[in-house]
Design a protein around this motif. Structure first.
Motif, PDB file in Angstrom:
ATOM      1  N   LYS A 119       0.709  -1.211  -0.126  1.00 46.85           N
ATOM      2  CA  LYS A 119       0.490   0.155  -0.109  1.00 46.85           C
ATOM      3  C   LYS A 119       0.526   1.324  -0.216  1.00 46.85           C
ATOM      4  O   LYS A 119       0.797   2.440  -0.992  1.00 46.85           O
ATOM      5  N   LYS A 121       3.753   1.001  -1.619  1.00 48.26           N
ATOM      6  CA  LYS A 121       3.949   1.541  -3.054  1.00 48.26           C
ATOM      7  C   LYS A 121       2.784   2.218  -3.902  1.00 48.26           C
ATOM      8  O   LYS A 121       3.370   3.051  -4.603  1.00 48.26           O
ATOM      9  N   THR A 122       1.409   2.227  -3.539  1.00 49.39           N
ATOM     10  CA  THR A 122       0.827   2.474  -4.511  1.00 49.39           C
ATOM     11  C   THR A 122       0.455   4.448  -4.139  1.00 49.39           C
ATOM     12  O   THR A 122       0.411   5.272  -4.317  1.00 49.39           O
ATOM     13  N   ALA A 125       3.485   5.940  -5.561  1.00 46.97           N
ATOM     14  CA  ALA A 125       3.085   6.212  -6.736  1.00 46.97           C
ATOM     15  C   ALA A 125       2.553   7.604  -7.697  1.00 46.97           C
ATOM     16  O   ALA A 125       2.269   8.179  -8.316  1.00 46.97           O
TER      17      ALA A 125
END
Length: 134
Positions: A119, A121-122, A125
């Protein structure tokens, strides 16, 4: 579980204290254990031992290395040995349940960490929020 986590009674030995002074009134027996239990196992055993001792006046159990000592009269030896064995087996089950619960807690936490990392990483991004071009 590791072999030291599951303790068995391999045999019983009567302690020959004939001719010794300062001996207790009730003869001593030692249960020979399949190994020297670890400290944590022994802590679980103490709980069971004290509960059993409350219901069996005169019974006191102590673990010394790979031996479990207790006092009993010859007339009650079979019953007492069964009670002592039940205490050891019950300790095995209590200890195994605690270890399984701890392993599950660790596995659940590790899974949560993996989920959190995904999460993050999301989030990264799409960071910063509301930035131009995203």
């Amino acid at each position: 579980m590791a072999s030291r986590d599951w303790i068995e009674i391999e045999s019983f030995e009567a302690v020959d204290d004939i001719g010794q002074f300062d001996r207790p009134d009730i003869p001593r027996v030692e249960a020979i254990l399949s190994g020297a239990p670890e400290r944590e196992w022994q802590q679980f055993f103490v709980v069971r031992a004290r509960a059993l001792e409350q219901t069996q006046p005169g019974l006191r159990m102590e673990i010394l290395a790979d031996r479990l000592g207790f006092h009993t009269r010859a007339a009650h030896i079979e019953e007492t040995c069964r009670l002592v064995n039940d205490a050891v087996q019950g300790t095995n089950h209590d200890y195994a349940a605690q270890r399984a619960a701890e392993e599950k807690r660790i596995a659940d936490r590790d899974e949560e960490v993996r989920e959190l990392m995904a999460k993050v990483k999301t989030v990264n991004a799409a960071w910063p929020p509301g930035s131009p071009g995203k």
